[in-house]
Design a protein around this motif. Structure first.
Motif, PDB file in Angstrom:
ATOM      1  N   SER A  25     -20.780  69.416 -21.979  1.00  0.00           N
ATOM      2  CA  SER A  25     -20.225  69.106 -20.655  1.00  0.00           C
ATOM      3  C   SER A  25     -19.030  68.173 -20.768  1.00  0.00           C
ATOM      4  CB  SER A  25     -21.299  68.460 -19.768  1.00  0.00           C
ATOM      5  OG  SER A  25     -22.399  69.326 -19.572  1.00  0.00           O
ATOM      6  N   LEU A  26     -19.166  67.152 -21.626  1.00  0.00           N
ATOM      7  CA  LEU A  26     -18.076  66.195 -21.811  1.00  0.00           C
ATOM      8  C   LEU A  26     -16.840  66.866 -22.426  1.00  0.00           C
ATOM      9  CD1 LEU A  26     -20.089  63.100 -23.110  1.00  0.00           C
ATOM     10  CD2 LEU A  26     -18.955  63.331 -20.890  1.00  0.00           C
ATOM     11  N   PHE A  33      -9.260  68.045 -18.163  1.00  0.00           N
ATOM     12  CA  PHE A  33      -8.348  66.932 -17.871  1.00  0.00           C
ATOM     13  C   PHE A  33      -7.088  67.034 -18.718  1.00  0.00           C
ATOM     14  CE2 PHE A  33     -11.702  64.443 -15.697  1.00  0.00           C
ATOM     15  CZ  PHE A  33     -10.928  63.882 -14.683  1.00  0.00           C
ATOM     16  N   LYS A  34      -7.263  67.387 -20.002  1.00  0.00           N
ATOM     17  CA  LYS A  34      -6.123  67.492 -20.915  1.00  0.00           C
ATOM     18  C   LYS A  34      -5.173  68.600 -20.478  1.00  0.00           C
ATOM     19  CE  LYS A  34      -5.085  67.650 -25.867  1.00  0.00           C
ATOM     20  NZ  LYS A  34      -4.332  68.863 -26.065  1.00  0.00           N
ATOM     21  N   LEU A  35      -5.717  69.741 -20.033  1.00  0.00           N
ATOM     22  CA  LEU A  35      -4.885  70.849 -19.571  1.00  0.00           C
ATOM     23  C   LEU A  35      -4.096  70.448 -18.335  1.00  0.00           C
ATOM     24  CD1 LEU A  35      -4.072  73.855 -19.861  1.00  0.00           C
ATOM     25  CD2 LEU A  35      -6.038  74.418 -18.419  1.00  0.00           C
ATOM     26  N   GLY A  36      -4.767  69.766 -17.401  1.00  0.00           N
ATOM     27  CA  GLY A  36      -4.088  69.237 -16.224  1.00  0.00           C
ATOM     28  C   GLY A  36      -3.700  70.260 -15.182  1.00  0.00           C
ATOM     29  N   ALA A  37      -4.280  71.468 -15.245  1.00  0.00           N
ATOM     30  CA  ALA A  37      -3.885  72.534 -14.315  1.00  0.00           C
ATOM     31  C   ALA A  37      -4.676  72.510 -13.016  1.00  0.00           C
ATOM     32  CB  ALA A  37      -4.048  73.901 -14.987  1.00  0.00           C
ATOM     33  N   LYS A  41      -9.384  67.318  -6.878  1.00  0.00           N
ATOM     34  CA  LYS A  41     -10.585  67.566  -6.070  1.00  0.00           C
ATOM     35  C   LYS A  41     -11.494  68.603  -6.728  1.00  0.00           C
ATOM     36  CE  LYS A  41      -8.485  70.995  -2.914  1.00  0.00           C
ATOM     37  NZ  LYS A  41      -8.140  71.275  -1.497  1.00  0.00           N
ATOM     38  N   TYR A  42     -10.878  69.603  -7.398  1.00  0.00           N
ATOM     39  CA  TYR A  42     -11.680  70.601  -8.095  1.00  0.00           C
ATOM     40  C   TYR A  42     -12.301  70.025  -9.360  1.00  0.00           C
ATOM     41  CZ  TYR A  42      -9.672  74.075  -4.945  1.00  0.00           C
ATOM     42  OH  TYR A  42      -9.310  74.778  -3.833  1.00  0.00           O
ATOM     43  N   LEU A  43     -11.550  69.139 -10.030  1.00  0.00           N
ATOM     44  CA  LEU A  43     -12.111  68.470 -11.206  1.00  0.00           C
ATOM     45  C   LEU A  43     -13.336  67.634 -10.836  1.00  0.00           C
ATOM     46  CD1 LEU A  43      -8.932  67.317 -13.170  1.00  0.00           C
ATOM     47  CD2 LEU A  43     -10.720  68.835 -14.010  1.00  0.00           C
ATOM     48  N   MET A  44     -13.246  66.936  -9.702  1.00  0.00           N
ATOM     49  CA  MET A  44     -14.373  66.106  -9.261  1.00  0.00           C
ATOM     50  C   MET A  44     -15.586  66.980  -8.929  1.00  0.00           C
ATOM     51  SD  MET A  44     -13.221  63.189  -9.757  1.00  0.00           S
ATOM     52  CE  MET A  44     -14.732  62.370  -9.229  1.00  0.00           C
ATOM     53  N   ILE A  45     -15.346  68.133  -8.320  1.00  0.00           N
ATOM     54  CA  ILE A  45     -16.452  69.051  -8.010  1.00  0.00           C
ATOM     55  C   ILE A  45     -17.117  69.524  -9.299  1.00  0.00           C
ATOM     56  CG2 ILE A  45     -17.002  71.359  -7.104  1.00  0.00           C
ATOM     57  CD1 ILE A  45     -14.825  70.868  -4.973  1.00  0.00           C
ATOM     58  N   ILE A  46     -16.294  69.854 -10.311  1.00  0.00           N
ATOM     59  CA  ILE A  46     -16.839  70.307 -11.599  1.00  0.00           C
ATOM     60  C   ILE A  46     -17.636  69.201 -12.271  1.00  0.00           C
ATOM     61  CG2 ILE A  46     -16.177  70.998 -13.946  1.00  0.00           C
ATOM     62  CD1 ILE A  46     -13.861  72.581 -12.656  1.00  0.00           C
ATOM     63  N   ILE A  47     -17.113  67.962 -12.222  1.00  0.00           N
ATOM     64  CA  ILE A  47     -17.827  66.829 -12.822  1.00  0.00           C
ATOM     65  C   ILE A  47     -19.183  66.634 -12.154  1.00  0.00           C
ATOM     66  CG2 ILE A  47     -17.815  64.314 -13.089  1.00  0.00           C
ATOM     67  CD1 ILE A  47     -14.751  64.530 -13.455  1.00  0.00           C
ATOM     68  N   LEU A  49     -20.901  68.869 -10.548  1.00  0.00           N
ATOM     69  CA  LEU A  49     -21.742  70.034 -10.832  1.00  0.00           C
ATOM     70  C   LEU A  49     -22.373  69.949 -12.216  1.00  0.00           C
ATOM     71  CD1 LEU A  49     -22.737  72.783  -9.835  1.00  0.00           C
ATOM     72  CD2 LEU A  49     -20.694  73.813 -10.824  1.00  0.00           C
ATOM     73  N   VAL A  50     -21.561  69.639 -13.261  1.00  0.00           N
ATOM     74  CA  VAL A  50     -22.133  69.570 -14.612  1.00  0.00           C
ATOM     75  C   VAL A  50     -23.087  68.389 -14.738  1.00  0.00           C
ATOM     76  CG1 VAL A  50     -20.191  70.757 -15.708  1.00  0.00           C
ATOM     77  CG2 VAL A  50     -20.154  68.275 -15.555  1.00  0.00           C
ATOM     78  N   THR A  51     -22.831  67.319 -13.980  1.00  0.00           N
ATOM     79  CA  THR A  51     -23.750  66.178 -13.981  1.00  0.00           C
ATOM     80  C   THR A  51     -25.090  66.573 -13.374  1.00  0.00           C
ATOM     81  OG1 THR A  51     -21.902  64.617 -13.801  1.00  0.00           O
ATOM     82  CG2 THR A  51     -24.085  63.800 -13.227  1.00  0.00           C
ATOM     83  N   LEU A  52     -25.051  67.259 -12.235  1.00  0.00           N
ATOM     84  CA  LEU A  52     -26.292  67.703 -11.586  1.00  0.00           C
ATOM     85  C   LEU A  52     -27.061  68.681 -12.466  1.00  0.00           C
ATOM     86  CD1 LEU A  52     -25.080  68.201  -7.890  1.00  0.00           C
ATOM     87  CD2 LEU A  52     -26.591  66.402  -8.765  1.00  0.00           C
ATOM     88  N   LEU A  53     -26.340  69.560 -13.157  1.00  0.00           N
ATOM     89  CA  LEU A  53     -27.002  70.510 -14.060  1.00  0.00           C
ATOM     90  C   LEU A  53     -27.696  69.774 -15.210  1.00  0.00           C
ATOM     91  CD1 LEU A  53     -24.311  73.348 -14.209  1.00  0.00           C
ATOM     92  CD2 LEU A  53     -26.613  73.519 -13.221  1.00  0.00           C
ATOM     93  N   SER A  54     -27.045  68.751 -15.736  1.00  0.00           N
ATOM     94  CA  SER A  54     -27.650  67.959 -16.811  1.00  0.00           C
ATOM     95  C   SER A  54     -28.894  67.240 -16.327  1.00  0.00           C
ATOM     96  CB  SER A  54     -26.638  66.948 -17.363  1.00  0.00           C
ATOM     97  OG  SER A  54     -25.553  67.584 -17.969  1.00  0.00           O
ATOM     98  N   VAL A  55     -28.810  66.641 -15.124  1.00  0.00           N
ATOM     99  CA  VAL A  55     -29.969  65.942 -14.541  1.00  0.00           C
ATOM    100  C   VAL A  55     -31.103  66.928 -14.266  1.00  0.00           C
ATOM    101  CG1 VAL A  55     -30.793  64.657 -12.536  1.00  0.00           C
ATOM    102  CG2 VAL A  55     -28.578  64.081 -13.555  1.00  0.00           C
ATOM    103  N   GLY A  56     -30.750  68.120 -13.752  1.00  0.00           N
ATOM    104  CA  GLY A  56     -31.756  69.137 -13.431  1.00  0.00           C
ATOM    105  C   GLY A  56     -32.496  69.637 -14.653  1.00  0.00           C
ATOM    106  N   THR A  57     -31.745  69.938 -15.735  1.00  0.00           N
ATOM    107  CA  THR A  57     -32.406  70.417 -16.957  1.00  0.00           C
ATOM    108  C   THR A  57     -33.191  69.295 -17.625  1.00  0.00           C
ATOM    109  OG1 THR A  57     -30.288  70.045 -18.111  1.00  0.00           O
ATOM    110  CG2 THR A  57     -30.794  72.293 -17.441  1.00  0.00           C
ATOM    111  N   LEU A  58     -32.708  68.054 -17.510  1.00  0.00           N
ATOM    112  CA  LEU A  58     -33.457  66.911 -18.026  1.00  0.00           C
ATOM    113  C   LEU A  58     -34.797  66.779 -17.307  1.00  0.00           C
ATOM    114  CD1 LEU A  58     -33.754  64.297 -19.682  1.00  0.00           C
ATOM    115  CD2 LEU A  58     -32.475  63.108 -17.880  1.00  0.00           C
TER     116      LEU A  58
END
Length: 490
Positions: A25-26, A33-37, A41-47, A49-58
């Motif tokens: 995820s990281l 972030f490096k690509l910058g495209a 707001k979309y980056l924050m949504i992705i962050i 989402l992947v955080t929630l997925l990590s918490v959910g599988t944990l």
């Protein structure tokens, strides 16, 4: 318990599995972030989402007091986590590929000169060693320093080869065809001169050895805020088998003026044979010949007779058009007339034509079968470019992402910075607004005449500019610079 079984159990422990998912995820977020495209707001949504997925599988994998229920839930959690990790790593590879391609095609401020040993196509010579003890012709009257460097490299490779000076490119070609010399050593940019008498020179000869000289250029860009200000890009389409940075005549010349506020694009095509003053010569010749001295000379030449500032340039290798169109999954091009192409013998119908890369190349190269000749050819070049832009703005950019990037990497470069490109991408992703694309072309009348800067004593075909078409193009570009919306009766 065997050693292998013990290792597998260790690797599949819930702590290890969730650690892999977090790392994946990281990596994914870091490369985004490096690509910058993507807009923030979309980056924050992705962050999130992947955080929630990590918490959910944990939550699913964490040991439970109820052992039976806990085992099932733990297994489900591990499977989901492993699948997510694989998807995230694959996504990271795609994003890193995009970043790599962006780095390759942007900030282009270098050029490559290809100086080649050329023989007739049907000759038996395959390598320099076949020319032992032979004398070959060279022209050191132009680009003398580069030619001397290339001659030294040639003789280092095969010391027995001697060179004979010939200051006339046409005569060099004649001597090669008449077998008065076994080979010539020539800067490939000057093929244009040799083709005045030998139209199929590139196809009737063969390169057996090449020496490349790479040099850095001064930055030509006139930077603006590309998401707020109007900017103009000069597109140079070269026809060469070498790198896209290779110095070559420019067979396709187009100004693309972009207004990011009004979402309008104006494509202004300029015929390759336009009789204009070359910036480095101060004398008139075909516009295509400006490219012989590098893209900087083409930019300055266009700025001179159009009386505008060109902010950026882009070079496109049109021999790679086939790869680019095929990578897009084909394009749909509207033709105003029916005709058959000489290159490939493709049947073009009036109206919509589905084209693969080979058919698109035949379409843009055709001029003899068109009533307007060169004038109609540049219109068709605009039609193909417009079709490609529309396809790139469609879901095809996602489904064919990898192949599109690979095709662009070898056939396109620009002196726009990667940050400017990603800013445009962010803007487009953020508002997803459709663009209004207009097409015009500069026109003129063909004439056979002497007096060109490159071959002053030879009668050649030129297109004498129609000044009213130049004035009209200048007016439309100025309106865009002023922030006005343009309309064109097409």
């Amino acid at each position: 318990m065997s050693k292998n079984t013990h290792i597998i159990q260790k690797i599949t422990e819930w702590k290890v599995v969730i650690a892999i998912q977090v790392i994946a995820s990281l990596l994914f977020v870091g490369f985004l972030f490096k690509l910058g495209a993507l807009p923030i707001k979309y980056l924050m949504i992705i962050i999130v989402l992947v955080t929630l997925l990590s918490v959910g599988t944990l939550f699913l994998m964490k040991p439970n007091k109820n052992k039976n229920k806990g085992k099932v839930r733990n297994l489900i959690g591990k499977v989901i986590s492993i699948l997510l990790s694989v998807l995230l790593l694959v996504g990271t590879l795609y994003v890193s590929q995009g970043d790599s391609v962006l780095s390759k095609i942007t900030d282009a401020n270098s050029q490559t000169t290809r100086i080649s040993v050329v023989v007739m196509k049907d000759s038996s010579y395959q390598s320099l060693s076949d020319l032992k003890n032979e004398t070959i012709e060279v022209n050191t009257s132009v680009d003398s320093e580069k030619m001397q460097e290339a001659i030294q490299a040639l003789q280092k490779e095969e010391s027995s080869i001697q060179t004979k000076s010939n200051d006339d490119f046409e005569n060099m070609a004649d001597n090669l065809y008449d077998n008065k010399t076994k080979a010539i050593f020539v800067n490939e940019a000057y093929y244009a001169i040799m083709e005045t008498k030998h139209e199929n020179f590139a196809n009737e000869t063969r390169v057996i050895w090449t020496y490349e000289i790479h040099e850095e250029l001064d930055d030509l860009s006139k930077n603006v805020n590309v998401t707020d200000d109007v900017f103009t890009v000069y597109i140079s389409g070269i026809d060469t088998t070498g790198k896209v940075s290779t110095v070559s005549r420019s067979d396709v010349n187009m100004l693309v003026t972009v207004n990011p506020k009004t979402k309008q694009i104006l494509m202004t095509s300029i015929p390759r044979d336009y009789f204009v003053t070359l910036a480095n010569k101060g004398k008139k010749d075909k516009l295509t010949h400006a490219g012989i001295f590098g893209v900087a000379n083409s930019v300055k030449t266009v700025e001179g007779f159009m009386d505008i500032d060109v902010n950026y340039y882009a070079k496109v290798n049109f021999t790679s058009l086939v790869t680019m169109v095929d990578a897009l999954g084909g394009i749909t091009v509207d033709s105003p007339v029916s005709f058959t192409t000489r290159h490939g013998n493709y049947k073009i119908v009036k109206g919509a034509n589905e084209m693969d890369g080979a058919k698109a190349l035949g379409f843009v190269r055709e001029r003899y079968g068109l009533k307007g000749g060169d004038n109609d050819r540049v219109k068709n070049q605009q039609r193909v470019l417009t079709a490609m832009l529309k396809k790139m703005m469609s879901p095809a950019i996602i489904t064919n992402y990898s192949s599109i990037l690979n095709s662009i990497a070898g056939s396109f470069e620009t002196n726009m910075s990667s940050s400017e490109i990603t800013a445009l991408l962010q803007m487009q992703i953020n508002d997803m607004t459709s663009w209004d694309i207009h097409q015009i072309q500069l026109t003129g009348k063909g004439a056979m005449k002497t007096g060109g800067a490159m071959m002053p004593n030879r009668k050649l075909y030129y297109m004498i500019p129609d000044e009213s078409s130049i004035s009209n193009a200048k007016s439309l570009i100025q309106k865009m610079i002023n922030g006005e919306k343009i309309t064109i009766n097409e």
